[in-house]
Design a protein around this motif. Sequence first.
Motif, short mmCIF file in Angstrom:
data_model
loop_
_atom_site.label_atom_id
_atom_site.label_comp_id
_atom_site.label_asym_id
_atom_site.label_seq_id
_atom_site.Cartn_x
_atom_site.Cartn_y
_atom_site.Cartn_z
N GLN A 1 -5.81 10.90 -9.30
CA GLN A 1 -7.12 11.34 -8.89
C GLN A 1 -7.17 12.86 -8.85
O GLN A 1 -6.32 13.51 -8.24
CB GLN A 1 -7.48 10.78 -7.52
CG GLN A 1 -8.84 11.25 -7.01
CD GLN A 1 -9.05 10.93 -5.55
OE1 GLN A 1 -8.12 10.54 -4.86
NE2 GLN A 1 -10.26 11.10 -5.08
N ASP B 1 0.82 -1.21 0.00
CA ASP B 1 0.00 0.00 0.00
C ASP B 1 0.85 1.26 0.00
O ASP B 1 0.37 2.35 -0.31
CB ASP B 1 -0.93 0.02 1.21
CG ASP B 1 -2.03 -1.03 1.11
OD1 ASP B 1 -2.50 -1.48 2.16
OD2 ASP B 1 -2.39 -1.37 -0.03
N ARG C 1 5.31 3.40 -8.53
CA ARG C 1 4.50 3.81 -9.69
C ARG C 1 5.35 4.70 -10.57
O ARG C 1 5.84 5.74 -10.13
CB ARG C 1 3.25 4.56 -9.25
CG ARG C 1 2.44 5.16 -10.40
CD ARG C 1 1.19 5.85 -9.86
NE ARG C 1 0.48 6.55 -10.91
CZ ARG C 1 0.61 7.85 -11.18
NH1 ARG C 1 1.46 8.57 -10.47
NH2 ARG C 1 -0.08 8.41 -12.14
N SER D 1 5.46 -0.81 -3.34
CA SER D 1 5.04 -0.57 -4.72
C SER D 1 5.74 0.68 -5.24
O SER D 1 6.03 1.61 -4.48
CB SER D 1 3.53 -0.38 -4.80
OG SER D 1 2.84 -1.55 -4.41
N ASP E 1 6.51 7.13 -5.99
CA ASP E 1 6.14 7.63 -7.31
C ASP E 1 7.36 8.21 -8.01
O ASP E 1 8.00 9.13 -7.49
CB ASP E 1 5.04 8.68 -7.18
CG ASP E 1 3.75 8.06 -6.70
OD1 ASP E 1 3.46 8.17 -5.50
OD2 ASP E 1 3.06 7.43 -7.52
N LEU F 1 -1.58 9.28 -7.89
CA LEU F 1 -2.24 8.18 -8.60
C LEU F 1 -3.19 8.68 -9.68
O LEU F 1 -3.89 7.89 -10.31
CB LEU F 1 -3.00 7.30 -7.60
CG LEU F 1 -2.14 6.61 -6.55
CD1 LEU F 1 -3.01 5.80 -5.60
CD2 LEU F 1 -1.09 5.72 -7.20
N PHE G 1 5.27 7.15 -13.59
CA PHE G 1 4.27 7.96 -14.29
C PHE G 1 4.97 9.04 -15.09
O PHE G 1 6.17 9.30 -14.94
CB PHE G 1 3.29 8.58 -13.29
CG PHE G 1 3.89 9.69 -12.47
CD1 PHE G 1 3.68 11.02 -12.80
CD2 PHE G 1 4.68 9.40 -11.36
CE1 PHE G 1 4.23 12.03 -12.05
CE2 PHE G 1 5.23 10.42 -10.60
CZ PHE G 1 5.00 11.73 -10.95
N VAL H 1 3.37 3.47 -1.78
CA VAL H 1 3.72 3.62 -3.19
C VAL H 1 4.76 4.74 -3.33
O VAL H 1 4.54 5.87 -2.87
CB VAL H 1 2.48 3.96 -4.05
CG1 VAL H 1 2.88 4.07 -5.51
CG2 VAL H 1 1.40 2.91 -3.85
N TYR I 1 -3.69 17.04 -8.77
CA TYR I 1 -3.89 15.60 -8.85
C TYR I 1 -3.12 14.91 -7.73
O TYR I 1 -2.03 15.35 -7.34
CB TYR I 1 -3.39 15.04 -10.18
CG TYR I 1 -4.08 15.57 -11.41
CD1 TYR I 1 -5.23 14.97 -11.88
CD2 TYR I 1 -3.57 16.66 -12.10
CE1 TYR I 1 -5.86 15.46 -13.02
CE2 TYR I 1 -4.19 17.15 -13.23
CZ TYR I 1 -5.34 16.54 -13.69
OH TYR I 1 -5.96 17.01 -14.81
N SER I 2 -3.68 13.81 -7.24
CA SER I 2 -2.87 12.92 -6.43
C SER I 2 -1.86 12.23 -7.34
O SER I 2 -2.00 12.25 -8.57
CB SER I 2 -3.73 11.87 -5.73
OG SER I 2 -4.20 10.91 -6.66
N THR J 1 2.61 0.37 -12.39
CA THR J 1 2.93 0.10 -10.99
C THR J 1 3.61 -1.25 -10.88
O THR J 1 3.14 -2.24 -11.45
CB THR J 1 1.66 0.13 -10.13
OG1 THR J 1 1.04 1.42 -10.26
CG2 THR J 1 1.97 -0.13 -8.67
#
Length: 1005
Positions: free
Chosen positions: A959, A806, A909, A907, A810, A957, A911, A808, A954-955, A875
């Motif tokens: 959102q 859980d 991610r 994790s 980035d 992730l 991006f 993450v 934005y988050s 991810t």
Amino acid sequence: MKHFYPHDLKKAQLLTCFLVLLSFSCSFQVIGQEKKKPTVIRKMRLVREVPSLASQLKKGTFKAVEKSNNPQEINPKRRRANQVVPGKGLPKDGDPLLKKQTEKEKTDAKSYSLEPLQVFEANTSNFTPSDPTGAAGPNHYVAAWNVGFKIYDKQGNELVPQASLGTLFEGNTAGDPIVLYDAPADRFIITQFENEDESDADNDFENGLNIAICQGSDPVNDGWYIYTAGFETGAFPDYPKYSVWHDGYYVTSNIAISGGDATGDAVFVMERDQMLQGLAEVGFLGFPLPTLQRAGFYSPQFFNVSTSEAPTTGGATVVYYQDDAWSGVDDDHLKLWTVDVDWDTPENSSISQPELISVSDFNGVFDGGSFSNLPQPAGAEIDAMQGTVMNQAQFRKFDDHNSAIFNFVVNVAPLGEEQAGIRWYELRQTGDGQPWTIYQEGTYVSPTGNNAFGASMAMDGAGSIAMGYTTVSADLPVTLNFTGRYTNDPLGEMSVPEAFLATSTGASTSERYADYTHLTIDPADDETFWFISEYFNPQRTDIISVFKLASDNANDVQTISIDSPEDGALTSTESITITIRNAGNTTQTSIPVSYTVDGTTVNETFTGSLAFNESVSYTFTQTADLSNIGEEYTITATTNLENDEDTTNDSMSTTVQNLWQNNVGVSSIDNPQSDSGLGAAIPITVTVTNFGQADQANFPVYYSINDGEQITETFDRTIAAQTSESFTFNATEDFSAIGSYEITAGTALETDSDTSNDEISATVTNDYCQPVSNCSGFGDGVTEISLEGTTITTACSATGYDADLDTVFDLDIQENAYTGMLEVGYQNSNYAIFIDFNNNGGFEASEMVSNGNVLFADTAEEFELELPEGVALGTYRMRVRGQDSNEEGDVTDPCGDLAYGRTNDYSVRIFNSLSVEENIFPDSELVILEPEQNHFQISLSTQETTEKMAVTVYSILGQKLAENWIENEYGSYVYDLDMSYASSGVYIVRIGNRNGGQSKKIIVN
């Protein structure tokens, strides 16, 4: 329930309100502040009188709607700086009123249903959105949309073909119409925007509103008075909504207003009596909305008189909701202002300081306040129409009280998720001009789980409330429905099961949907509702639906449920319990009821009394023999009212089974589970369920893996009937190899009567190795790692391995190489970091992205991490390993055990902060400063454009948390962003529009 108070209230006032709050609700007037005087006092202009539509058709001057082959957006929503604060506001765990409605829906799932009386299409539109609006009169229904209108009789027959708004407003089809039926005056009204007419020398206003008032009660055969209300400030009266009151026509608008205190024109009133007579001297007033807070786009509503009985005294009330997710709002509440008009001396007119009413918490924000919110099966995500008290807020008088009802869309899902529901209210006052209080509040969600929004409400003469609305989801196209509640229903609940009206065959290609819908009550019977909304068939189309909540039948009693018995150990003397409902409008007594089982019918009588919409549970005196084991019984229950006018709802049936005595099986495989530390000697644990009616013991239980050898052991204790117990096999299995395992488990009771539920299968996957090490003695291994704004203290488990997927990290692919910080718990330690780029469940040597040595314990040191070329966005699992370099083990072996160290999986991610968008500011740089912690100043100076831009947060992730529109001022875009309510982590800030923009990361601590 939370409560909102102005900060300057005296302690005595707070105490008084607190005592009142012990009842259902508290409302109070802010005192010690003066009322506001009008900011606009002037006259409206009678532009012209227009002949009747019938005469225009006869003379050939009638203007039909001109068809366009190019679909286009009409009247884009005007927005200013959005005041949504990311992370601010309650509730965080879903709407508090949701449970009450969903429990009601479970009950009604087996209940009655209603059908529409008529459903027919009004028009197909090439404009986006279509702005559907309409109102019922005694003999006509007038429907309108962005550039046209039609008139129907009550059977849905077209009386006037599709007319251009230019038929009434010469040379003007600016759109955004609203249709009203002024019930006290028996007149229809049609409004729209005013176009600037450069050829009209008397028109001094760039922006304004046109109002057409029918000269009589017949909108086909009577002429029209045409008025114009101009806005001399040049502000555009976006999204105007109109209401009828006894002393005026009242207007709200999403108009540009100055400052958070709304000191400029915000609401308006027109002199109704003069307009109904077609007089030239018509007063026009404008007022501010003191202390209004808004989230960019905003739309309050005045209460609209919906029947012929208007209040005789009292000012007009305008209502808006205030969301504590907005800047400047401490708690969710309603604000009500009262406008008192003196047409003899307009300067004496005033608007009050707002009355504040505490409410149950709600979340009215979608996607940070943007206009693209709700998914469809195809096409754009469409606008939920947040920030809007939906058209209309309806008022009506009763003998002992006045009621006002209204609604707005809310997000009913927990934090981080979105589902649209409808928050609705009924306010009451004891008489004209008296204070308003909440009589009931509710949150309605579709029982299908789809988004529900775009609602409009009205009330019939019995006090029943109807609501038409839209549902949509990624699986369901735009669909129109209605629900409602009767006056004797429990407060806060919509009792009428969701009733279907129409569903789309196409999808919206734009985020804009409808802009509003419109439900009105038919004055001819005060019980029929007319609803106009928008769907796609496959083009954007307005559709009219007609329905009633009231019953046409005097005598109608129905069976709505069979409540007992249920499946189980049934006997020869089973009680039969049913629920019956009076669906007719006459009170019934001594109602015959019956049930039938196996061809045998039992007749009895409910001797009590049932009024309309009342339900009662009835248990038959004579029991039923349901004692045959394993047999299924069909029970049919019926009401047998002698003069029942609708026998289709009299009966219902259900099937129950007398369960077997001997019936056991495995209902679940509980251990092992995928990615749960699988090794070479893992026990198999299952849940055994006794489905039967007899206790069981000492029966075989078995399992096999991948259709291999069956292992059988004995369940060596007693399991009671209708219970479940866990069973762990003595044998163990090797799951250490990476891969998937098909486990089949079951029972083999010799006397089992139903073998269909004996066996179950499950797939278990061992994805990643879990190396063992010791980190507990000296804190060996990597104890803390910080990378790209995320800092984590690593766990030290009993085995030295921990997976915290859980968390993450980035990584923006735009940077490619990264510098982080890490600490070790023991001096002279080695570390290695892996990322499983191919997601194959293991870590190859090529997937090691960083390794090195740290000499000192508990001291942060830099490390470098570099991504390989061509890595795909997505991810992945990241493994961080650390060890005492003097002890056994190889930290660069991702699966090797370590004597002293630890292994932690997280994790990551990867991006692209610029995504695929084009940088439309190539010669400018997005600058982000942090003048104080978690408060950011966003700025971009550019000569490329001066058009309005959006600041979007934005988050990491993806959102969307907030979307804030800003203007170019002196060559720069500047916005102050409050992130003090947001969770710690990395966020993306973007300035741009749909054509492109620039993005940067910020870190919130």
